[in-house]
Design a protein around this motif. Structure first.
Motif, short mmCIF file in Angstrom:
data_model
loop_
_atom_site.label_atom_id
_atom_site.label_comp_id
_atom_site.label_asym_id
_atom_site.label_seq_id
_atom_site.Cartn_x
_atom_site.Cartn_y
_atom_site.Cartn_z
N ASP A 31 26.36 2.06 78.63
CA ASP A 31 27.41 2.94 79.24
C ASP A 31 27.65 2.44 80.83
OD1 ASP A 31 29.52 4.11 80.36
OD2 ASP A 31 29.14 6.03 79.35
N ARG A 34 28.83 3.28 83.14
CA ARG A 34 28.95 4.47 84.11
C ARG A 34 27.68 4.93 84.46
NH1 ARG A 34 33.11 8.23 81.00
NH2 ARG A 34 31.59 7.19 79.22
N ASN A 35 26.92 4.45 83.51
CA ASN A 35 25.28 5.13 83.56
C ASN A 35 24.19 3.74 83.32
OD1 ASN A 35 25.46 7.89 83.98
ND2 ASN A 35 26.76 7.88 82.26
N SER A 36 23.94 2.84 84.20
CA SER A 36 23.46 1.76 83.85
C SER A 36 21.86 1.94 83.61
CB SER A 36 23.50 1.06 85.18
OG SER A 36 23.28 1.56 86.34
N SER A 38 22.86 5.91 86.92
CA SER A 38 23.33 5.09 87.60
C SER A 38 22.15 4.41 88.76
CB SER A 38 24.64 4.88 88.27
OG SER A 38 25.46 5.01 87.36
N GLU A 82 21.58 11.93 88.94
CA GLU A 82 21.78 10.97 90.07
C GLU A 82 20.21 10.97 90.79
OE1 GLU A 82 24.45 13.54 92.01
OE2 GLU A 82 25.93 13.06 90.87
#
Length: 470
Positions: A425, A427-429, A443, A468
């Motif tokens: 995704d 948005r979440n690497s 991320s 995060e």
């Protein structure tokens, strides 16, 4: 060290290495390096076996391919634990006939647990004539010799005779990555659960020497591996065929003393052999992940006895209590079988009540699958598929609720995680794992992959956490 399990003589291993070099010389005469593909089904032990197969193929001069397209050698490493897995293998092996027609020189091999089942070997012999080589797990160390026989066109080769197995050391390994590693500490199983085919396909329990295991872990740590999993059908039986006082807690403690930044995991643990000493080592050793997979299979004593599990519901619950006294935040996962022959719905309710009492972090759930040659396959099984499916759905729904509740408790906490890969995704690497093995999406830059980092958990789903970097 004295032992009761036979060890393959070093001279025999050396002979296999000579076969590798002979095939390497023959392959070097080809216009382009030949390609080999190893397809793996089933458990982590099969994954570890496939790394050995790739290591031997590499030494024979093959380039390791990611798909079977254009491969000169295809090896299907199979699993026999469930009927669905077997049928999928047969379907995929059958499809390989098209590639064999285009390239008659292609060599197709089938190995692993399915190969060791007599009815499977016979079906392959009669119906799947494009399969050139069939061998069981105990013959894996002889792969170069067996492949050479096929390569030199001495007909189809079947090496599937019953074999209790021996320990073979010194085989080459080609690992799948540079971050996580499997280390087999033992092979085989002596438990003979009535539903399970593994003791018949993988032979008797046999332990590797502790010094060899510890040297392998030390080497992996020096190479920078961060997540090392010790493997066995029942790791808690480790050392019973050795003298010198070695058991699994002692081995785990010694492994945790090896220098380096890494986590140790292990699987699988049979509840009857999980001891307070093991839980003490897990609590005391920082490098041992606070996680354990402890299959309970059923919450009903009659069903457990019919399964030959050799513990009761209360004994299992007592072990969980002892474990959580020492590791209150341990991540506990398990296996459960729904619809074992003769199981009634009230008996299934005992399984539901057990998962509510224990509150596992995750479950691997299965509807009973009969395995030919096991005692359970001969038992009367009056419950309909519809009833089994309905009970299965209830179990999954209950566990999904518990897993989500467990994950919600992480929100706001900071977890030390291993960044282990790229996310799908945008948005979440990145993906990561907590020390307890929970999946985390977050991320960050790709340079973080392979590092430990502190992650604040901001959200969750039933199956993953979202975090995060702090």
């Amino acid at each position: 060290m004295d032992r009761t399990t036979p060890v393959v003589p070093a001279a025999d291993i050396q002979r296999q290495k000579e076969y590798c070099q002979e095939l390497r010389a023959l392959n070097a005469q080809k216009p382009a390096p030949p390609r080999a593909y190893v397809d793996t089904y089933g458990c982590q032990q099969n994954e570890a076996d496939s790394e050995l197969l790739r290591g031997m193929l590499w030494d024979m001069g093959y380039q390791i391919a990611d798909t079977d397209q254009g491969a000169d050698v295809i090896v299907i490493n199979t699993c026999a634990i469930r009927e669905h897995a077997e049928q999928r293998v047969f379907g995929n092996v059958g499809a390989l006939v098209h590639g064999k027609r285009k390239n008659p020189a292609q060599i197709v091999c089938l190995c692993g647990c399915m190969a060791q089942e007599p009815h499977v070997a016979e079906r392959l012999r009669k119906t799947y004539r494009h399969v050139d080589l069939v061998f069981g797990p105990q013959a894996l160390w002889r792969f170069p010799e067996l492949l050479r026989r096929v390569y030199l066109r001495r007909g189809r080769v079947f090496e599937t005779a019953p074999d209790d197995g021996a320990i073979a050391e010194g085989l080459p390994v080609r690992r799948s990555g540079k971050l996580k590693a499997w280390v087999s500490i033992m092979y085989g199983c002596n438990n003979f659960c009535t539903y399970c085919i593994v003791p018949y396909t993988r032979g008797r329990e046999r332990s590797r020497e502790p010094e060899i295991i510890l040297d392998e872990i030390r080497s992996l740590a020096e190479q920078g591996y961060k997540d090392i999993t010790l493997l066995g059908q029942n790791v808690n039986s480790y050392g019973r065929d050795l003298e010198g006082g070695w058991d699994f807690p002692r081995l785990l403690e010694a492994a945790a003393g090896i220098p380096g930044e890494f986590l140790l995991r292990f699987m699988t643990s049979h509840p009857k052999d999980a001891t307070e000493r093991l839980f003490d080592v897990m609590a005391a050793c920082e490098k041992v992940a606070p996680a354990i997979h402890l299959p309970f299979q059923s919450g009903n004593d009659r069903v457990l006895a019919a399964m030959n599990r050799r513990y009761t519901r209360e004994q299992y619950l007592d072990k969980v209590r002892l474990l959580r006294e020492r590791l209150p935040h341990v991540v506990l996962t398990s296996d459960v079988i729904v619809g074992f022959p003769g199981e009634t719905t009230p008996e299934f309710e005992d399984t539901l009540s057990l998962i509510e009492a224990v509150r596992f972090d995750a479950l691997f759930t299965f509807i009973y699958s009969p395995r030919k040659g096991t005692p359970a396959a001969e038992l009367p099984d009056p419950m309909s598929k519809q009833e089994k499916s309905a009970n299965f759905d209830r179990l999954v729904a209950a566990q999904n609720r518990i897993s989500l509740e467990k994950h919600r408790s992480y929100i706001g906490t900071v977890q030390r995680c291993l960044i282990d890969g790229a996310g799908e995704d945008p948005r979440n690497s990145l993906t990561a794992r907590t020390a307890g093995g929970r999946l985390v999406h977050l991320s960050g830059g790709s340079a973080l992959i392979g590092q430990f980092a502190d992650v604040k958990i901001a959200g969750c789903s039933t199956w993953a956490l979202f975090g995060e970097l702090t």
